[in-house]
Design a protein around this motif. Structure first.
Motif, PDB file in Angstrom:
ATOM      1  N   GLY A  18       0.827  -1.197   0.000  1.00 19.29           N
ATOM      2  CA  GLY A  18       0.000   0.000   0.000  1.00 19.29           C
ATOM      3  C   GLY A  18       0.856   1.238   0.000  1.00 19.29           C
ATOM      4  O   GLY A  18       1.471   1.602  -1.009  1.00 19.29           O
ATOM      5  N   PRO A  19       0.977   1.882   1.147  1.00 23.15           N
ATOM      6  CA  PRO A  19       1.647   3.185   1.207  1.00 23.15           C
ATOM      7  C   PRO A  19       3.146   3.196   0.916  1.00 23.15           C
ATOM      8  O   PRO A  19       3.635   4.127   0.287  1.00 23.15           O
ATOM      9  CB  PRO A  19       1.397   3.635   2.651  1.00 23.15           C
ATOM     10  CG  PRO A  19       0.247   2.844   3.129  1.00 23.15           C
ATOM     11  CD  PRO A  19       0.291   1.552   2.393  1.00 23.15           C
ATOM     12  N   THR A  20       3.894   2.183   1.342  1.00 21.16           N
ATOM     13  CA  THR A  20       5.354   2.261   1.250  1.00 21.16           C
ATOM     14  C   THR A  20       5.851   2.346  -0.188  1.00 21.16           C
ATOM     15  O   THR A  20       6.631   3.244  -0.530  1.00 21.16           O
ATOM     16  CB  THR A  20       6.009   1.064   1.969  1.00 21.16           C
ATOM     17  OG1 THR A  20       5.542   1.041   3.313  1.00 21.16           O
ATOM     18  CG2 THR A  20       7.511   1.170   1.950  1.00 21.16           C
ATOM     19  N   ILE A  21       5.415   1.435  -1.030  1.00 30.29           N
ATOM     20  CA  ILE A  21       5.867   1.450  -2.431  1.00 30.29           C
ATOM     21  C   ILE A  21       5.437   2.751  -3.108  1.00 30.29           C
ATOM     22  O   ILE A  21       6.222   3.394  -3.805  1.00 30.29           O
ATOM     23  CB  ILE A  21       5.336   0.232  -3.207  1.00 30.29           C
ATOM     24  CG1 ILE A  21       6.048  -1.025  -2.738  1.00 30.29           C
ATOM     25  CG2 ILE A  21       5.508   0.422  -4.705  1.00 30.29           C
ATOM     26  CD1 ILE A  21       5.537  -2.289  -3.387  1.00 30.29           C
ATOM     27  N   SER A  22       4.188   3.141  -2.890  1.00 36.46           N
ATOM     28  CA  SER A  22       3.680   4.349  -3.542  1.00 36.46           C
ATOM     29  C   SER A  22       4.414   5.599  -3.075  1.00 36.46           C
ATOM     30  O   SER A  22       4.747   6.466  -3.880  1.00 36.46           O
ATOM     31  CB  SER A  22       2.184   4.496  -3.280  1.00 36.46           C
ATOM     32  OG  SER A  22       1.500   3.371  -3.773  1.00 36.46           O
ATOM     33  N   PHE A  26       6.638   7.980  -5.469  1.00 36.72           N
ATOM     34  CA  PHE A  26       6.274   9.401  -5.502  1.00 36.72           C
ATOM     35  C   PHE A  26       7.458  10.258  -5.073  1.00 36.72           C
ATOM     36  O   PHE A  26       7.764  11.281  -5.692  1.00 36.72           O
ATOM     37  CB  PHE A  26       5.064   9.656  -4.594  1.00 36.72           C
ATOM     38  CG  PHE A  26       4.599  11.075  -4.598  1.00 36.72           C
ATOM     39  CD1 PHE A  26       3.804  11.562  -5.623  1.00 36.72           C
ATOM     40  CD2 PHE A  26       4.951  11.937  -3.567  1.00 36.72           C
ATOM     41  CE1 PHE A  26       3.363  12.871  -5.630  1.00 36.72           C
ATOM     42  CE2 PHE A  26       4.527  13.251  -3.563  1.00 36.72           C
ATOM     43  CZ  PHE A  26       3.729  13.719  -4.585  1.00 36.72           C
ATOM     44  N   SER A  27       8.141   9.835  -3.999  1.00 40.48           N
ATOM     45  CA  SER A  27       9.283  10.585  -3.498  1.00 40.48           C
ATOM     46  C   SER A  27      10.413  10.641  -4.524  1.00 40.48           C
ATOM     47  O   SER A  27      11.048  11.680  -4.700  1.00 40.48           O
ATOM     48  CB  SER A  27       9.785   9.962  -2.194  1.00 40.48           C
ATOM     49  OG  SER A  27      10.934  10.612  -1.742  1.00 40.48           O
ATOM     50  N   CYS A  28      10.656   9.533  -5.190  1.00 42.44           N
ATOM     51  CA  CYS A  28      11.701   9.514  -6.224  1.00 42.44           C
ATOM     52  C   CYS A  28      11.333  10.422  -7.392  1.00 42.44           C
ATOM     53  O   CYS A  28      12.183  11.143  -7.925  1.00 42.44           O
ATOM     54  CB  CYS A  28      11.929   8.091  -6.721  1.00 42.44           C
ATOM     55  SG  CYS A  28      12.763   7.046  -5.525  1.00 42.44           S
ATOM     56  N   MET A  29      10.062  10.392  -7.785  1.00 38.32           N
ATOM     57  CA  MET A  29       9.635  11.202  -8.922  1.00 38.32           C
ATOM     58  C   MET A  29       9.595  12.686  -8.574  1.00 38.32           C
ATOM     59  O   MET A  29       9.860  13.528  -9.423  1.00 38.32           O
ATOM     60  CB  MET A  29       8.265  10.742  -9.413  1.00 38.32           C
ATOM     61  CG  MET A  29       8.295   9.370 -10.054  1.00 38.32           C
ATOM     62  SD  MET A  29       6.659   8.773 -10.505  1.00 38.32           S
ATOM     63  CE  MET A  29       6.150  10.008 -11.663  1.00 38.32           C
ATOM     64  N   MET A  30       9.282  13.006  -7.345  1.00 31.92           N
ATOM     65  CA  MET A  30       9.133  14.401  -6.939  1.00 31.92           C
ATOM     66  C   MET A  30      10.340  14.907  -6.153  1.00 31.92           C
ATOM     67  O   MET A  30      10.234  15.869  -5.408  1.00 31.92           O
ATOM     68  CB  MET A  30       7.859  14.566  -6.105  1.00 31.92           C
ATOM     69  CG  MET A  30       6.621  14.180  -6.861  1.00 31.92           C
ATOM     70  SD  MET A  30       6.552  15.016  -8.435  1.00 31.92           S
ATOM     71  CE  MET A  30       5.011  15.792  -8.343  1.00 31.92           C
ATOM     72  N   LEU A  37      -1.882  12.327   0.288  1.00 32.72           N
ATOM     73  CA  LEU A  37      -2.815  11.855  -0.732  1.00 32.72           C
ATOM     74  C   LEU A  37      -2.341  10.531  -1.323  1.00 32.72           C
ATOM     75  O   LEU A  37      -3.149   9.642  -1.598  1.00 32.72           O
ATOM     76  CB  LEU A  37      -2.972  12.905  -1.839  1.00 32.72           C
ATOM     77  CG  LEU A  37      -3.915  12.543  -2.983  1.00 32.72           C
ATOM     78  CD1 LEU A  37      -5.321  12.276  -2.462  1.00 32.72           C
ATOM     79  CD2 LEU A  37      -3.926  13.652  -4.022  1.00 32.72           C
ATOM     80  N   VAL A  38      -1.039  10.376  -1.478  1.00 33.33           N
ATOM     81  CA  VAL A  38      -0.490   9.119  -1.997  1.00 33.33           C
ATOM     82  C   VAL A  38      -0.826   7.969  -1.047  1.00 33.33           C
ATOM     83  O   VAL A  38      -1.178   6.869  -1.487  1.00 33.33           O
ATOM     84  CB  VAL A  38       1.038   9.239  -2.201  1.00 33.33           C
ATOM     85  CG1 VAL A  38       1.646   7.908  -2.604  1.00 33.33           C
ATOM     86  CG2 VAL A  38       1.351  10.307  -3.230  1.00 33.33           C
ATOM     87  N   ILE A  41      -4.569   7.165  -1.511  1.00 35.50           N
ATOM     88  CA  ILE A  41      -4.846   6.521  -2.794  1.00 35.50           C
ATOM     89  C   ILE A  41      -4.355   5.079  -2.806  1.00 35.50           C
ATOM     90  O   ILE A  41      -5.010   4.195  -3.361  1.00 35.50           O
ATOM     91  CB  ILE A  41      -4.214   7.328  -3.954  1.00 35.50           C
ATOM     92  CG1 ILE A  41      -4.983   8.627  -4.156  1.00 35.50           C
ATOM     93  CG2 ILE A  41      -4.184   6.522  -5.239  1.00 35.50           C
ATOM     94  CD1 ILE A  41      -4.363   9.572  -5.159  1.00 35.50           C
ATOM     95  N   SER A  42      -3.219   4.814  -2.169  1.00 35.97           N
ATOM     96  CA  SER A  42      -2.641   3.474  -2.225  1.00 35.97           C
ATOM     97  C   SER A  42      -3.187   2.527  -1.161  1.00 35.97           C
ATOM     98  O   SER A  42      -3.020   1.316  -1.262  1.00 35.97           O
ATOM     99  CB  SER A  42      -1.123   3.565  -2.090  1.00 35.97           C
ATOM    100  OG  SER A  42      -0.779   4.113  -0.834  1.00 35.97           O
ATOM    101  N   SER A  43      -3.845   3.044  -0.164  1.00 32.09           N
ATOM    102  CA  SER A  43      -4.338   2.217   0.929  1.00 32.09           C
ATOM    103  C   SER A  43      -5.307   1.110   0.493  1.00 32.09           C
ATOM    104  O   SER A  43      -5.202  -0.014   0.981  1.00 32.09           O
ATOM    105  CB  SER A  43      -4.986   3.098   1.991  1.00 32.09           C
ATOM    106  OG  SER A  43      -5.372   2.330   3.089  1.00 32.09           O
ATOM    107  N   PRO A  44      -6.268   1.357  -0.425  1.00 30.72           N
ATOM    108  CA  PRO A  44      -7.151   0.260  -0.833  1.00 30.72           C
ATOM    109  C   PRO A  44      -6.406  -0.929  -1.435  1.00 30.72           C
ATOM    110  O   PRO A  44      -6.767  -2.085  -1.177  1.00 30.72           O
ATOM    111  CB  PRO A  44      -8.073   0.919  -1.876  1.00 30.72           C
ATOM    112  CG  PRO A  44      -8.090   2.355  -1.511  1.00 30.72           C
ATOM    113  CD  PRO A  44      -6.714   2.644  -0.998  1.00 30.72           C
TER     114      PRO A  44
END
Length: 162
Positions: A18-22, A26-30, A37-38, A41-44
């Motif tokens: 869920g959250p860790t990969i996302s 996100f951190s690498c891209m930004m 919000l990430v 969104i990734s929690s489900p």
């Protein structure tokens, strides 16, 4: 192996898938930025990944108990583990609905089209004999994870275009 002995597998799978990969992507891209919000969104997807592991642990509960592996399915018992499994299948729909309402991306509500499949997967083991229902729960959970995940990702992409 230590996490299996302690019964933390579902929690670890939720956090990683869920959250860790996302957050990492996100951190690498930004360039080091983070966003809650990430996580939302990734929690489900993390919850559904945990439901797949729980389904596998329910299926293997007897063998795990014999060799001393502690899982949530062994700790709670099969009936309570199946109730937790049902909750893990329902929560992603509630979270996606919350995201849709909070951020006014009502396209995400199309995910409810899959709700009958979730209901079927959640109630199937309860409608069958214990042996028949438990033996196929893992395969059904995995199918639901793929169906929900691919639909959810497509809907998120669709919302980003609108």
């Amino acid at each position: 192996y230590q996490r299996r002995v302690r019964g933390l597998g579902e929690l670890v799978v939720y956090l990683i898938f869920g959250p860790t990969i996302s957050l990492f992507v996100f951190s690498c891209m930004m360039k080091g930025a983070y966003s809650w919000l990430v996580v939302f969104i990734s929690s489900p997807l993390g919850l559904l990944a945990a439901s797949v592991l729980l389904a596998n642990n329910v299926r293997d509960a007897g063998n795990d108990r014999k060799v001393g592996v502690k899982t949530i399915a062994n700790t709670l018992g099969i009936k309570k583990a199946m109730n937790l499994y049902s909750i893990l299948l329902v929560m992603p729909y509630i979270q996606v609905t919350g995201l849709a309402m909070l951020y006014h991306h009502y396209n995400l509500l199309f995910i409810w089209i899959l709700c009958p499949f979730s209901f079927y997967f959640a109630t199937y083991p309860h409608r069958q004999s214990v042996a028949d229902g438990i033996s196929s729960i893992f395969e059904r959970s995995l199918a639901h994870y793929h169906l929900f995940g691919s639909t959810y990702i497509a809907l998120i992409y669709w919302c980003s275009l609108v």
